[in-house]
Design a protein around this motif. Sequence first.
Motif, PDB file in Angstrom:
ATOM      1  N   LEU A   1      42.919  39.939  36.448  1.00 30.21           N
ATOM      2  CA  LEU A   1      43.838  41.065  36.559  1.00 30.21           C
ATOM      3  C   LEU A   1      45.038  40.828  35.655  1.00 30.21           C
ATOM      4  O   LEU A   1      45.322  39.686  35.283  1.00 30.21           O
ATOM      5  CB  LEU A   1      44.288  41.213  38.008  1.00 30.21           C
ATOM      6  CG  LEU A   1      43.209  41.636  38.993  1.00 30.21           C
ATOM      7  CD1 LEU A   1      43.693  41.445  40.428  1.00 30.21           C
ATOM      8  CD2 LEU A   1      42.802  43.073  38.749  1.00 30.21           C
ATOM      9  N   PRO A   2      45.776  41.879  35.326  1.00 20.92           N
ATOM     10  CA  PRO A   2      46.968  41.693  34.493  1.00 20.92           C
ATOM     11  C   PRO A   2      47.947  40.718  35.153  1.00 20.92           C
ATOM     12  O   PRO A   2      48.047  40.639  36.382  1.00 20.92           O
ATOM     13  CB  PRO A   2      47.589  43.093  34.414  1.00 20.92           C
ATOM     14  CG  PRO A   2      46.473  44.026  34.747  1.00 20.92           C
ATOM     15  CD  PRO A   2      45.560  43.287  35.657  1.00 20.92           C
ATOM     16  N   GLU A   3      48.664  39.976  34.338  1.00 25.45           N
ATOM     17  CA  GLU A   3      49.620  38.975  34.849  1.00 25.45           C
ATOM     18  C   GLU A   3      50.677  39.590  35.754  1.00 25.45           C
ATOM     19  O   GLU A   3      51.097  38.983  36.721  1.00 25.45           O
ATOM     20  CB  GLU A   3      50.299  38.248  33.683  1.00 25.45           C
ATOM     21  CG  GLU A   3      49.373  37.307  32.939  1.00 25.45           C
ATOM     22  CD  GLU A   3      48.854  36.172  33.800  1.00 25.45           C
ATOM     23  OE1 GLU A   3      49.621  35.621  34.623  1.00 25.45           O
ATOM     24  OE2 GLU A   3      47.664  35.834  33.661  1.00 25.45           O
ATOM     25  N   ASN A   4      51.118  40.787  35.433  1.00 25.70           N
ATOM     26  CA  ASN A   4      52.236  41.388  36.153  1.00 25.70           C
ATOM     27  C   ASN A   4      51.801  42.409  37.213  1.00 25.70           C
ATOM     28  O   ASN A   4      52.602  43.243  37.616  1.00 25.70           O
ATOM     29  CB  ASN A   4      53.197  42.050  35.166  1.00 25.70           C
ATOM     30  CG  ASN A   4      52.518  43.131  34.338  1.00 25.70           C
ATOM     31  OD1 ASN A   4      51.304  43.278  34.371  1.00 25.70           O
ATOM     32  ND2 ASN A   4      53.303  43.869  33.588  1.00 25.70           N
ATOM     33  N   ILE A   5      50.565  42.319  37.674  1.00 27.76           N
ATOM     34  CA  ILE A   5      50.082  43.296  38.655  1.00 27.76           C
ATOM     35  C   ILE A   5      50.850  43.153  39.971  1.00 27.76           C
ATOM     36  O   ILE A   5      51.209  42.062  40.384  1.00 27.76           O
ATOM     37  CB  ILE A   5      48.566  43.139  38.901  1.00 27.76           C
ATOM     38  CG1 ILE A   5      48.060  44.294  39.763  1.00 27.76           C
ATOM     39  CG2 ILE A   5      48.231  41.795  39.489  1.00 27.76           C
ATOM     40  CD1 ILE A   5      46.551  44.355  39.862  1.00 27.76           C
TER      41      ILE A   5
ATOM     42  N   GLU B   1      51.132  47.058  45.044  1.00 29.48           N
ATOM     43  CA  GLU B   1      51.106  48.526  45.141  1.00 29.48           C
ATOM     44  C   GLU B   1      50.035  49.129  44.235  1.00 29.48           C
ATOM     45  O   GLU B   1      49.524  50.218  44.496  1.00 29.48           O
ATOM     46  CB  GLU B   1      52.459  49.138  44.770  1.00 29.48           C
ATOM     47  CG  GLU B   1      53.650  48.621  45.546  1.00 29.48           C
ATOM     48  CD  GLU B   1      54.227  47.322  44.974  1.00 29.48           C
ATOM     49  OE1 GLU B   1      54.538  47.255  43.778  1.00 29.48           O
ATOM     50  OE2 GLU B   1      54.354  46.377  45.755  1.00 29.48           O
ATOM     51  N   GLU B   2      49.707  48.436  43.156  1.00 34.31           N
ATOM     52  CA  GLU B   2      48.721  48.973  42.228  1.00 34.31           C
ATOM     53  C   GLU B   2      47.315  48.944  42.826  1.00 34.31           C
ATOM     54  O   GLU B   2      46.454  49.730  42.440  1.00 34.31           O
ATOM     55  CB  GLU B   2      48.788  48.230  40.903  1.00 34.31           C
ATOM     56  CG  GLU B   2      50.116  48.517  40.191  1.00 34.31           C
ATOM     57  CD  GLU B   2      50.237  47.812  38.871  1.00 34.31           C
ATOM     58  OE1 GLU B   2      50.057  48.493  37.845  1.00 34.31           O
ATOM     59  OE2 GLU B   2      50.514  46.599  38.883  1.00 34.31           O
ATOM     60  N   ILE B   3      47.099  48.067  43.786  1.00 38.45           N
ATOM     61  CA  ILE B   3      45.815  48.048  44.475  1.00 38.45           C
ATOM     62  C   ILE B   3      45.641  49.356  45.261  1.00 38.45           C
ATOM     63  O   ILE B   3      44.533  49.880  45.367  1.00 38.45           O
ATOM     64  CB  ILE B   3      45.705  46.811  45.398  1.00 38.45           C
ATOM     65  CG1 ILE B   3      45.819  45.526  44.576  1.00 38.45           C
ATOM     66  CG2 ILE B   3      44.413  46.838  46.200  1.00 38.45           C
ATOM     67  CD1 ILE B   3      44.768  45.325  43.515  1.00 38.45           C
ATOM     68  N   HIS B   4      46.735  49.903  45.767  1.00 33.81           N
ATOM     69  CA  HIS B   4      46.676  51.199  46.463  1.00 33.81           C
ATOM     70  C   HIS B   4      46.130  52.285  45.538  1.00 33.81           C
ATOM     71  O   HIS B   4      45.378  53.154  45.980  1.00 33.81           O
ATOM     72  CB  HIS B   4      48.062  51.610  46.970  1.00 33.81           C
ATOM     73  CG  HIS B   4      48.524  50.836  48.155  1.00 33.81           C
ATOM     74  ND1 HIS B   4      48.111  51.118  49.431  1.00 33.81           N
ATOM     75  CD2 HIS B   4      49.354  49.772  48.251  1.00 33.81           C
ATOM     76  CE1 HIS B   4      48.680  50.275  50.274  1.00 33.81           C
ATOM     77  NE2 HIS B   4      49.436  49.439  49.581  1.00 33.81           N
TER      78      HIS B   4
ATOM     79  N   GLU C   1      42.739  36.545  41.987  1.00 35.04           N
ATOM     80  CA  GLU C   1      41.770  37.626  42.144  1.00 35.04           C
ATOM     81  C   GLU C   1      41.209  37.650  43.565  1.00 35.04           C
ATOM     82  O   GLU C   1      40.939  38.709  44.110  1.00 35.04           O
ATOM     83  CB  GLU C   1      40.658  37.508  41.098  1.00 35.04           C
ATOM     84  CG  GLU C   1      41.026  38.049  39.733  1.00 35.04           C
ATOM     85  CD  GLU C   1      42.045  37.224  38.954  1.00 35.04           C
ATOM     86  OE1 GLU C   1      42.188  36.016  39.237  1.00 35.04           O
ATOM     87  OE2 GLU C   1      42.710  37.795  38.067  1.00 35.04           O
ATOM     88  N   THR C   2      41.068  36.475  44.176  1.00 37.89           N
ATOM     89  CA  THR C   2      40.604  36.415  45.562  1.00 37.89           C
ATOM     90  C   THR C   2      41.620  37.079  46.489  1.00 37.89           C
ATOM     91  O   THR C   2      41.246  37.877  47.361  1.00 37.89           O
ATOM     92  CB  THR C   2      40.367  34.954  46.000  1.00 37.89           C
ATOM     93  OG1 THR C   2      39.388  34.370  45.131  1.00 37.89           O
ATOM     94  CG2 THR C   2      39.881  34.878  47.436  1.00 37.89           C
ATOM     95  N   ALA C   3      42.895  36.770  46.292  1.00 40.17           N
ATOM     96  CA  ALA C   3      43.950  37.358  47.135  1.00 40.17           C
ATOM     97  C   ALA C   3      43.987  38.877  46.978  1.00 40.17           C
ATOM     98  O   ALA C   3      44.046  39.609  47.981  1.00 40.17           O
ATOM     99  CB  ALA C   3      45.301  36.757  46.779  1.00 40.17           C
ATOM    100  N   PHE C   4      43.932  39.363  45.753  1.00 37.07           N
ATOM    101  CA  PHE C   4      43.941  40.806  45.540  1.00 37.07           C
ATOM    102  C   PHE C   4      42.661  41.446  46.059  1.00 37.07           C
ATOM    103  O   PHE C   4      42.675  42.580  46.544  1.00 37.07           O
ATOM    104  CB  PHE C   4      44.190  41.157  44.075  1.00 37.07           C
ATOM    105  CG  PHE C   4      45.651  41.181  43.730  1.00 37.07           C
ATOM    106  CD1 PHE C   4      46.414  42.308  43.977  1.00 37.07           C
ATOM    107  CD2 PHE C   4      46.265  40.077  43.180  1.00 37.07           C
ATOM    108  CE1 PHE C   4      47.769  42.340  43.683  1.00 37.07           C
ATOM    109  CE2 PHE C   4      47.619  40.088  42.872  1.00 37.07           C
ATOM    110  CZ  PHE C   4      48.368  41.228  43.130  1.00 37.07           C
ATOM    111  N   GLY C   5      41.544  40.731  46.000  1.00 38.38           N
ATOM    112  CA  GLY C   5      40.293  41.230  46.561  1.00 38.38           C
ATOM    113  C   GLY C   5      40.402  41.437  48.068  1.00 38.38           C
ATOM    114  O   GLY C   5      39.936  42.441  48.608  1.00 38.38           O
TER     115      GLY C   5
END
Length: 125
Positions: free
Chosen positions: A54-58, A61-64, A91-95
Motif C-alpha cells: 500500500l502507499p506509504e502515507n495511507i 480512512e482510505e480503507i473506508h 498490509e496485514t493490519a490494513f487487511g
Amino acid sequence: MIKSTFNSKSSILETIISDEVTIDEIKKYIISIAEYKNLPNILKIMTDASLGKLPENIKPEEIHKIVKVNNLPLLKRDLICHALVVSSPKETAFGHLYKDLSRRDNYYFNIFSTKEAAINWLNSF
C-alpha cells in the motif's frame, strides 16, 4: 500493478498485486469485477498481494473508500469469497481493518500468509 485472470479449471479469479498500488487502482480493480459479466454468480477471488504494498502515507480512512466501492460487485453476485495473501505487518493490519469494515451477508473475506492456505479456504465454499 493489479493483474487478474479467471482460472476456469479452479473457478477462481486469480489476482496479483505487485509493487506499490494506489487507492484509485484498487477501486478501479473492484469496479472492473462488478462490470465483468462472465464471472460466476458465486465468485471466489484469490488476491496475492505478497509482493505488493500500500502507499506509504495511507490512512485508515482510505480503507473506508475501498469498502464503499466494494459494495458494487456485491450487488451483482449472490456470494463473493475473497482470500487475500499478504506478507507484511502493514498490509496485514490494513487487511484486518478492511475485514472488520466490509462484513456483509454475501461477502466472506479472510487474510492469509500463503497461497495454499488461501486456496484451501476458498475451496471450502
